[in-house]
Scaffold this motif. Structure first.
Motif, mmCIF file in Angstrom:
data_model
loop_
_atom_site.group_PDB
_atom_site.id
_atom_site.type_symbol
_atom_site.label_atom_id
_atom_site.label_comp_id
_atom_site.label_asym_id
_atom_site.label_seq_id
_atom_site.Cartn_x
_atom_site.Cartn_y
_atom_site.Cartn_z
ATOM 1 N N VAL A 28 1.030 -1.122 -0.082
ATOM 2 C CA VAL A 28 -0.111 0.182 -0.027
ATOM 3 C C VAL A 28 0.964 1.393 0.124
ATOM 4 C CG1 VAL A 28 -2.066 -1.006 1.028
ATOM 5 C CG2 VAL A 28 -0.248 0.058 2.535
ATOM 6 N N THR A 29 0.638 2.127 -0.884
ATOM 7 C CA THR A 29 1.452 3.296 -0.952
ATOM 8 C C THR A 29 0.638 4.684 -1.586
ATOM 9 O OG1 THR A 29 1.975 3.215 -3.397
ATOM 10 C CG2 THR A 29 3.390 1.909 -1.947
ATOM 11 N N ASN A 30 1.203 5.703 -1.366
ATOM 12 C CA ASN A 30 0.223 6.929 -1.675
ATOM 13 C C ASN A 30 0.813 7.561 -2.906
ATOM 14 O OD1 ASN A 30 -1.843 7.179 -0.139
ATOM 15 N ND2 ASN A 30 -0.794 7.657 1.612
ATOM 16 N N GLU A 31 2.176 7.101 -3.318
ATOM 17 C CA GLU A 31 2.762 7.932 -4.409
ATOM 18 C C GLU A 31 2.836 7.417 -5.713
ATOM 19 O OE1 GLU A 31 6.474 9.469 -3.100
ATOM 20 O OE2 GLU A 31 5.771 10.049 -1.221
ATOM 21 N N GLY A 32 2.373 6.106 -5.824
ATOM 22 C CA GLY A 32 2.538 5.388 -6.853
ATOM 23 C C GLY A 32 3.974 4.727 -7.509
ATOM 24 N N ASN A 33 4.802 5.065 -6.391
ATOM 25 C CA ASN A 33 6.187 4.641 -6.858
ATOM 26 C C ASN A 33 6.470 3.171 -6.752
ATOM 27 O OD1 ASN A 33 5.934 5.488 -3.877
ATOM 28 N ND2 ASN A 33 8.161 4.977 -3.937
ATOM 29 N N GLY A 34 5.573 2.770 -5.695
ATOM 30 C CA GLY A 34 5.815 1.464 -5.210
ATOM 31 C C GLY A 34 5.208 0.442 -6.753
ATOM 32 N N ARG A 35 4.152 0.929 -7.296
ATOM 33 C CA ARG A 35 3.719 0.378 -8.450
ATOM 34 C C ARG A 35 4.801 0.382 -9.568
ATOM 35 N NH1 ARG A 35 -2.386 0.789 -9.674
ATOM 36 N NH2 ARG A 35 -2.460 -0.426 -7.692
ATOM 37 N N MET A 36 5.414 1.533 -9.798
ATOM 38 C CA MET A 36 6.375 1.638 -10.629
ATOM 39 C C MET A 36 7.851 0.684 -10.409
ATOM 40 S SD MET A 36 5.502 4.081 -12.859
ATOM 41 C CE MET A 36 6.715 5.119 -13.567
ATOM 42 N N VAL A 37 8.074 0.701 -9.124
ATOM 43 C CA VAL A 37 9.358 -0.034 -8.700
ATOM 44 C C VAL A 37 9.076 -1.616 -9.141
ATOM 45 C CG1 VAL A 37 10.452 -1.218 -6.855
ATOM 46 C CG2 VAL A 37 10.095 1.538 -7.183
ATOM 47 N N THR A 38 7.774 -2.020 -8.903
ATOM 48 C CA THR A 38 7.297 -3.435 -8.816
ATOM 49 C C THR A 38 6.944 -3.944 -10.196
ATOM 50 O OG1 THR A 38 5.210 -3.190 -8.375
ATOM 51 C CG2 THR A 38 6.779 -3.587 -6.574
ATOM 52 N N SER A 39 6.910 -2.934 -11.179
ATOM 53 C CA SER A 39 6.365 -3.304 -12.570
ATOM 54 C C SER A 39 7.218 -2.882 -13.748
ATOM 55 C CB SER A 39 4.717 -2.940 -12.660
ATOM 56 O OG SER A 39 4.801 -1.356 -12.602
ATOM 57 N N VAL A 40 7.814 -1.894 -13.438
ATOM 58 C CA VAL A 40 8.600 -1.274 -14.783
ATOM 59 C C VAL A 40 10.099 -2.075 -15.010
ATOM 60 C CG1 VAL A 40 9.654 0.607 -16.019
ATOM 61 C CG2 VAL A 40 7.371 1.090 -14.665
ATOM 62 N N PRO A 41 10.884 -2.211 -13.967
ATOM 63 C CA PRO A 41 12.059 -2.916 -14.284
ATOM 64 C C PRO A 41 11.738 -4.400 -14.461
ATOM 65 C CG PRO A 41 12.211 -1.565 -12.131
ATOM 66 C CD PRO A 41 10.941 -1.591 -12.610
ATOM 67 N N PRO A 42 12.821 -4.943 -15.185
ATOM 68 C CA PRO A 42 12.732 -6.237 -15.548
ATOM 69 C C PRO A 42 12.681 -7.304 -14.460
ATOM 70 C CG PRO A 42 14.801 -5.688 -16.425
ATOM 71 C CD PRO A 42 13.962 -4.429 -15.666
ATOM 72 N N VAL A 43 13.318 -6.834 -13.098
ATOM 73 C CA VAL A 43 13.564 -7.856 -12.023
ATOM 74 C C VAL A 43 12.967 -7.026 -10.836
ATOM 75 C CG1 VAL A 43 15.142 -9.146 -10.491
ATOM 76 C CG2 VAL A 43 15.830 -8.600 -12.951
ATOM 77 N N HIS A 44 12.175 -7.732 -10.112
ATOM 78 C CA HIS A 44 11.591 -7.098 -8.714
ATOM 79 C C HIS A 44 11.878 -8.087 -7.571
ATOM 80 C CE1 HIS A 44 8.033 -6.838 -5.806
ATOM 81 N NE2 HIS A 44 8.967 -5.880 -5.784
ATOM 82 N N VAL A 45 12.605 -7.357 -6.567
ATOM 83 C CA VAL A 45 12.745 -8.235 -5.442
ATOM 84 C C VAL A 45 12.139 -7.537 -4.364
ATOM 85 C CG1 VAL A 45 14.728 -8.845 -3.746
ATOM 86 C CG2 VAL A 45 15.130 -8.493 -6.148
#
Ligand code: SF4
Length: 468
Positions: A219-236
């Motif tokens: 849960v986030t308010n800035e949308g950065n969490g969604r970008m971090v988890t969906s744009v780069p090819p690897v998510h940790v």
């Protein structure tokens, strides 16, 4: 002065004289507490409390079956295509993330806000290994630019005013001078946008893992969490083992409370549910998803019935916002990543009580933290139990022990209580002491000795009744 939990008294003495910090923290915490109370009342007082108890029960039920739920969550996540790794301590967690980065030839990482990554000191290790690491939560970005640690679980930059942030942006990222907060945020977002698009890997924390579906929830308010988890090819994702909830229904209960408690919102602006890497036919999402489950002392807390409820924490920050000690001392005084009442409990438990011995005493025990907590964690009871543990270890010294024995004697005998009160009243009214003598002097190092009333309540009561 070095940030260290054993330096709490010295660090807080500096903080209470810092006018910028006092202004910023008081304004922000009062605002957040007011918003929380309003958001809970919107549900209605009775239903709000019922929801809180339902959430508390959900977390306690999850803790009760934690070992089984962890196995279930691991199996479900693997079935979803997520690689699950276990980290016994901070070093193992750092090594896992470093190994993943090397395996995928990562040069640049974008991060969303994560207290777990702060806990293991991830950024330093990545930077030492020449992997550029960019915080993308606006608050975390600001403190990264200023080479500081966060001072609040939810609002890492709570100790800064708008003016001090403006100066950091002008100095560090060449922002054209402005005092308009929206313009400042827009400028920072512009810098971060490029980072999202060029990063090789995203690193996040996580608010919950749903065991029955193997879903990682943020849960986030800035949308950065969604970008971090969906744009780069690897998510940790690095996430503490206590964040498992059994069912989607439990998640639905808890997600209603976390935002209300943290910021006074009905729901956070973004709720992301990660169910694995991009599948065939999907146009976005990472190719690889890893979840690192972090222990780092949590198993020890789990096996101790005195403290296991500390693992129910949602990291919402409500107990910080309402705590008069946190408001005065600010977050850095607590010397580690978790400040405020929950920090005063978990820092000694995770790092060793001898490494954080002032923290259990950094509380007036007013009970406001328990009342604010969305899962009704009894923080004052655990603070008292930690004090007991410290006394049993003999770390408080002989004077403390003798003083407490005298205090207990005085309070358990009506005669001794009456005589003690009379003596204190006579002494304080005759001499008007500002400071106490001898070994009692430490108590008045930071306070003025109180003047006792000339007559006790019992004496006034007796006089009134004798006149009748
Ligand atoms: S102890 Fe309760 S109020 Fe404090 S951060 Fe955790 S969940 Fe929030």
């Amino acid at each position: 002065m070095k940030l260290n939990a054993n330096n709490f008294v010295q660090l807080s003495a500096v903080a209470v004289r810092d006018e910028v910090l006092q202004t910023a923290v008081t304004r922000a915490t009062n605002g957040a507490s007011g918003n929380r109370v309003r958001a809970m009342r919107e549900v209605s007082e009775a239903h709000g409390e019922a929801l809180r108890q339902q959430a508390a029960a959900a977390k306690r039920r999850a803790l009760h079956s934690l070992p089984d739920l962890l196995e279930q969550a691991e199996a479900r996540m693997q079935a979803n295509g997520i690689t699950v790794l276990w980290a016994l301590d901070a070093a193992e967690a750092r090594q896992h993330i470093l190994d993943i980065a090397r395996r995928h030839q990562v040069r640049r990482i974008v991060k969303s806000k994560s207290m777990a990554t702060e806990e293991i000191g991830l950024n330093d290790v990545l930077e030492t290994n020449n992997i550029e690491t960019i915080e993308t939560d606006l608050g975390e970005y600001i403190i990264q630019l200023n080479h500081e640690a966060p001072s609040h679980i939810v609002a890492p930059v709570i100790h800064k005013t708008k003016e001090s942030i403006r100066d950091i942006f002008i100095r560090e990222i060449d922002m054209p001078p402005t005092d308009d907060a929206a313009t400042m945020a827009r400028y920072a977002r512009g810098q971060l946008r490029e980072a999202f698009l060029t990063a090789d890997m995203g690193v996040s924390g996580g608010n919950f893992i749903i065991a029955e579906t193997g879903t990682l929830c943020l849960v986030t308010n800035e949308g950065n969490g969604r970008m971090v988890t969906s744009v780069p090819p690897v998510h940790v994702a690095l996430i503490g083992i206590e964040k498992i909830v059994p069912t989607v229904r439990d998640y639905a209960t808890l997600v209603q409370l976390i935002a209300r408690a943290a910021t006074g919102q009905k729901l956070s602006v973004y709720g992301s549910m990660v169910n694995g890497p991009r599948r065939a036919g999907e146009t976005d999402g990472p190719d690889h998803v890893y979840v690192v489950l972090l222990d780092n002392g949590r198993s020890n807390i789990y096996t101790n019935p005195d403290y296991v409820e500390a693992l129910a924490c949602l990291r919402c920050g409500a107990c910080l916002n309402t705590c008069p000690v946190y408001q005065a001392a600010g977050g850095h005084s607590y010397g580690w990543v978790y400040p405020g009442p929950i920090g005063a409990v978990v820092t000694p438990l995770l790092n060793g009580i001898e490494n954080a011995s002032p923290l259990p005493f950094a509380s007036s025990l007013c009970g406001s933290c328990k009342q604010a907590c969305p899962v009704d964690i009894d923080l004052p009871r655990m603070l008292l139990t930690l004090r007991r543990d410290l006394v049993q270890r003999g770390t408080q010294g002989r004077t403390w022990g003798v003083g407490m024995k005298l205090w207990a004697m005085g309070n358990s005998s009506p005669t001794a209580f009456r005589l003690g009160g009379k003596a204190a009243s006579l002494a304080s009214n005759a001499i008007h002491l500002q400071t106490l003598p001898g070994p009692l002097g430490g108590w008045t190092d930071h306070r003025t000795a109180p003047q006792f009333a000339p007559k006790s309540f019992r004496e006034i009561w007796a006089e009134k009744n004798s006149n009748r």
